[in-house]
Each structure stands twice: as C-alpha cells, then as structure tokens.
Design a protein around this motif. Structure first.
Motif, PDB file in Angstrom:
ATOM      1  N   GLY A 117       0.719  -1.163  -0.087  1.00  0.00           N
ATOM      2  CA  GLY A 117       0.023  -0.047   0.051  1.00  0.00           C
ATOM      3  C   GLY A 117       0.753   1.341  -0.165  1.00  0.00           C
ATOM      4  N   THR A 118       2.209   1.280  -0.528  1.00  0.00           N
ATOM      5  CA  THR A 118       2.796   2.559  -0.549  1.00  0.00           C
ATOM      6  C   THR A 118       2.155   3.448  -1.439  1.00  0.00           C
ATOM      7  N   GLU A 119       2.420   4.669  -1.325  1.00  0.00           N
ATOM      8  CA  GLU A 119       1.867   5.614  -2.313  1.00  0.00           C
ATOM      9  C   GLU A 119       2.962   6.176  -3.037  1.00  0.00           C
ATOM     10  N   VAL A 120       4.105   5.505  -3.242  1.00  0.00           N
ATOM     11  CA  VAL A 120       5.203   6.037  -4.147  1.00  0.00           C
ATOM     12  C   VAL A 120       4.455   5.833  -5.658  1.00  0.00           C
ATOM     13  N   VAL A 121       4.718   6.661  -6.649  1.00  0.00           N
ATOM     14  CA  VAL A 121       4.313   6.458  -7.883  1.00  0.00           C
ATOM     15  C   VAL A 121       5.481   5.802  -8.641  1.00  0.00           C
ATOM     16  N   PRO A 122       5.245   4.675  -9.284  1.00  0.00           N
ATOM     17  CA  PRO A 122       6.153   4.027 -10.051  1.00  0.00           C
ATOM     18  C   PRO A 122       6.885   5.014 -11.287  1.00  0.00           C
ATOM     19  N   ASP A 123       8.154   4.774 -11.683  1.00  0.00           N
ATOM     20  CA  ASP A 123       8.769   5.125 -12.809  1.00  0.00           C
ATOM     21  C   ASP A 123       8.447   4.333 -13.795  1.00  0.00           C
ATOM     22  N   GLN A 124       7.847   4.696 -14.887  1.00  0.00           N
ATOM     23  CA  GLN A 124       7.400   3.845 -16.038  1.00  0.00           C
ATOM     24  C   GLN A 124       8.521   3.783 -17.182  1.00  0.00           C
ATOM     25  N   SER A 125       8.641   2.682 -17.580  1.00  0.00           N
ATOM     26  CA  SER A 125       9.806   2.763 -18.617  1.00  0.00           C
ATOM     27  C   SER A 125       8.957   2.555 -20.113  1.00  0.00           C
ATOM     28  N   LEU A 126       9.677   2.482 -21.104  1.00  0.00           N
ATOM     29  CA  LEU A 126       9.328   2.564 -22.510  1.00  0.00           C
ATOM     30  C   LEU A 126       8.276   1.038 -22.920  1.00  0.00           C
ATOM     31  N   TRP A 127       8.657   0.014 -22.220  1.00  0.00           N
ATOM     32  CA  TRP A 127       8.338  -1.122 -22.484  1.00  0.00           C
ATOM     33  C   TRP A 127       6.716  -1.355 -22.483  1.00  0.00           C
ATOM     34  N   PRO A 128       5.917  -0.831 -21.612  1.00  0.00           N
ATOM     35  CA  PRO A 128       4.552  -0.880 -21.652  1.00  0.00           C
ATOM     36  C   PRO A 128       4.051  -0.197 -22.843  1.00  0.00           C
ATOM     37  N   TRP A 129       4.544   0.739 -23.266  1.00  0.00           N
ATOM     38  CA  TRP A 129       4.035   1.414 -24.610  1.00  0.00           C
ATOM     39  C   TRP A 129       4.404   0.573 -25.869  1.00  0.00           C
ATOM     40  N   VAL A 130       5.468  -0.148 -25.730  1.00  0.00           N
ATOM     41  CA  VAL A 130       5.739  -1.033 -26.939  1.00  0.00           C
ATOM     42  C   VAL A 130       4.926  -2.248 -26.969  1.00  0.00           C
ATOM     43  N   ALA A 131       4.602  -2.776 -25.551  1.00  0.00           N
ATOM     44  CA  ALA A 131       3.658  -3.865 -25.708  1.00  0.00           C
ATOM     45  C   ALA A 131       2.176  -3.574 -26.059  1.00  0.00           C
ATOM     46  N   LEU A 132       1.929  -2.126 -25.806  1.00  0.00           N
ATOM     47  CA  LEU A 132       0.495  -1.591 -26.256  1.00  0.00           C
ATOM     48  C   LEU A 132       0.657  -1.585 -27.832  1.00  0.00           C
ATOM     49  N   VAL A 133       1.552  -1.200 -28.298  1.00  0.00           N
ATOM     50  CA  VAL A 133       1.746  -1.179 -29.998  1.00  0.00           C
ATOM     51  C   VAL A 133       1.495  -2.342 -30.609  1.00  0.00           C
ATOM     52  N   LEU A 134       2.204  -3.538 -30.131  1.00  0.00           N
ATOM     53  CA  LEU A 134       2.199  -4.728 -30.455  1.00  0.00           C
ATOM     54  C   LEU A 134       1.027  -5.455 -30.301  1.00  0.00           C
ATOM     55  N   ALA A 135       0.327  -5.090 -29.017  1.00  0.00           N
ATOM     56  CA  ALA A 135      -1.014  -5.549 -28.866  1.00  0.00           C
ATOM     57  C   ALA A 135      -1.960  -5.252 -29.804  1.00  0.00           C
ATOM     58  N   ILE A 136      -1.777  -3.949 -30.487  1.00  0.00           N
ATOM     59  CA  ILE A 136      -2.959  -3.218 -31.250  1.00  0.00           C
ATOM     60  C   ILE A 136      -2.391  -4.234 -32.688  1.00  0.00           C
TER      61      ILE A 136
END
Length: 203
Positions: A117-136
């Motif tokens: 339950g930490t309130e720290v906002v994670p730093d996001q890398s580029l890979w989720p967006w790569v996965a999003l494009v590939l999913a499309i």
C-alpha cells in the motif's frame, strides 16, 4: 496489405508479433523507489509481474497461429477467432497496468520490499508502450485473418482444379473405345450371312 493475404506470410507475421509481445512483457516496465529509514529500496517490476496476462495470452496467440497453419477448412475459423480475443485481452491488460501503475506494482513491491500500500508513484519505462503497440498490431492481424480465410479456401480449390485440368490435358487418348452399335451391326451381318447360305461361325 496485399502480401498479408498469403497464408504463410500472415502466420509468420503473427508469430513474430506474438513473440515480440512476449519479449516485451519480460522487460522491466516500472521502477519503484520505496522509502526506508536506513536506505531506500529499489524495486524493478517486469511486465510478467505487472500484467501476468500479457505473456500468457501472447503464447495463446502464437499457438493459435501455429494451429492455423495446419487446421482444416472448418477448424481454422474456430482457431482464427481465438487470435483477436487473445489480443483484446492483452490490450486490456496493458492499458490497465499503464493507467494504474501503483496497483500493477503493488504485489511485486510487497514481495520484494515487504511494504504494502505504498503511495510512491512508479517510474514507467518505454516497454509498456511497446507492448501496447504490439497488442494493437496483434489485434489487427487477428481481425485481418478472419477476412482472408475465405480466400485461402477459394485459392486452394482453384489451384487444385487447374492442376487437375492440366493433368487431364496431358493424359494420352484412351484406346479401345467401346462402340455401343458394334453388337447390333455384328448381328445384322450374321443374319445376312445366313440368308446368303454362308456359315458365319466358320470365319
């Protein structure tokens, strides 16, 4: 797009996209810095942890493409429907992780740092967006496969028919053709021979 009408090209493209999607899921998607009185804890969260459905559904899509290469005319429709459904599941899973990174990393952070339950906002890398494009892309090629499958059937039957016609044209002409009037003519000749006083059995 014209090249994707080919069965082999479409299947190969789908396999490459599914494999790339699986690879993207194995990369680090989020970096979380958990505060600690002694020393901050760095937690790297991979896509397989943030969104476990992505690698699983990528394998499902890859297996469906492989099955599509050997499936019959009826079964290929059932297999082809699986691909866009799996891609839609991947797309939903990636969007969920990107839109709520804290929830996506909560389990991994709890296992690594022992903090829930930490309130720290994670730093996001580029890979989720790569996965999003590939999913499309996977979704689009899955839908496209439903469009071109009827052409595979038509193309195959047309090719078979052309090969059969070519074989018939190359076949040698048949010999000893049966003449249905031959027996009738032989009977008439025999009767005429009897009428002339000849014995046709002695010929």
């Amino acid at each position: 797009m014209k090249a994707l009408r080919s069965k082999s090209t479409l299947i190969l493209t789908g396999l490459v996209i599914a494999a790339a999607l699986f690879g993207a899921a194995s990369m680090v998607w989020f970096n979380v810095t958990v505060p600690n009185p002694v020393q901050d804890i760095q937690v790297s969260v991979r896509g397989t942890e943030a969104s476990p459905a992505v690698p699983a559904l990528s394998l499902v899509a890859a297996a469906a493409f492989l099955a599509l290469s050997i499936a019959g005319r009826v079964l290929r429709w059932v297999v082809a429907v699986v691909i866009p459904l799996a891609a839609a599941g991947v797309l939903f899973s990636v969007i969920s992780a990107v839109s709520d990174p804290q929830r996506a990393t909560e389990t991994a952070v709890g296992d690594s740092a022992g903090v829930v339950g930490t309130e720290v906002v994670p730093d996001q890398s580029l890979w989720p967006w790569v996965a999003l494009v590939l999913a499309i892309l996977l979704l689009l090629i899955g839908l496209w496969s439903l469009v071109v499958i009827p052409r595979w059937s038509a193309g195959g039957s047309t090719k078979y028919r052309r090969e059969r016609e070519a074989t018939d044209q190359q076949a040698p002409p048949a010999t000893g053709v049966h003449d249905p009037d031959a027996a009738r003519r032989d009977g008439i000749d025999t009767w005429d021979a009897f009428s002339d006083g000849e014995d046709p059995t002695g010929r």
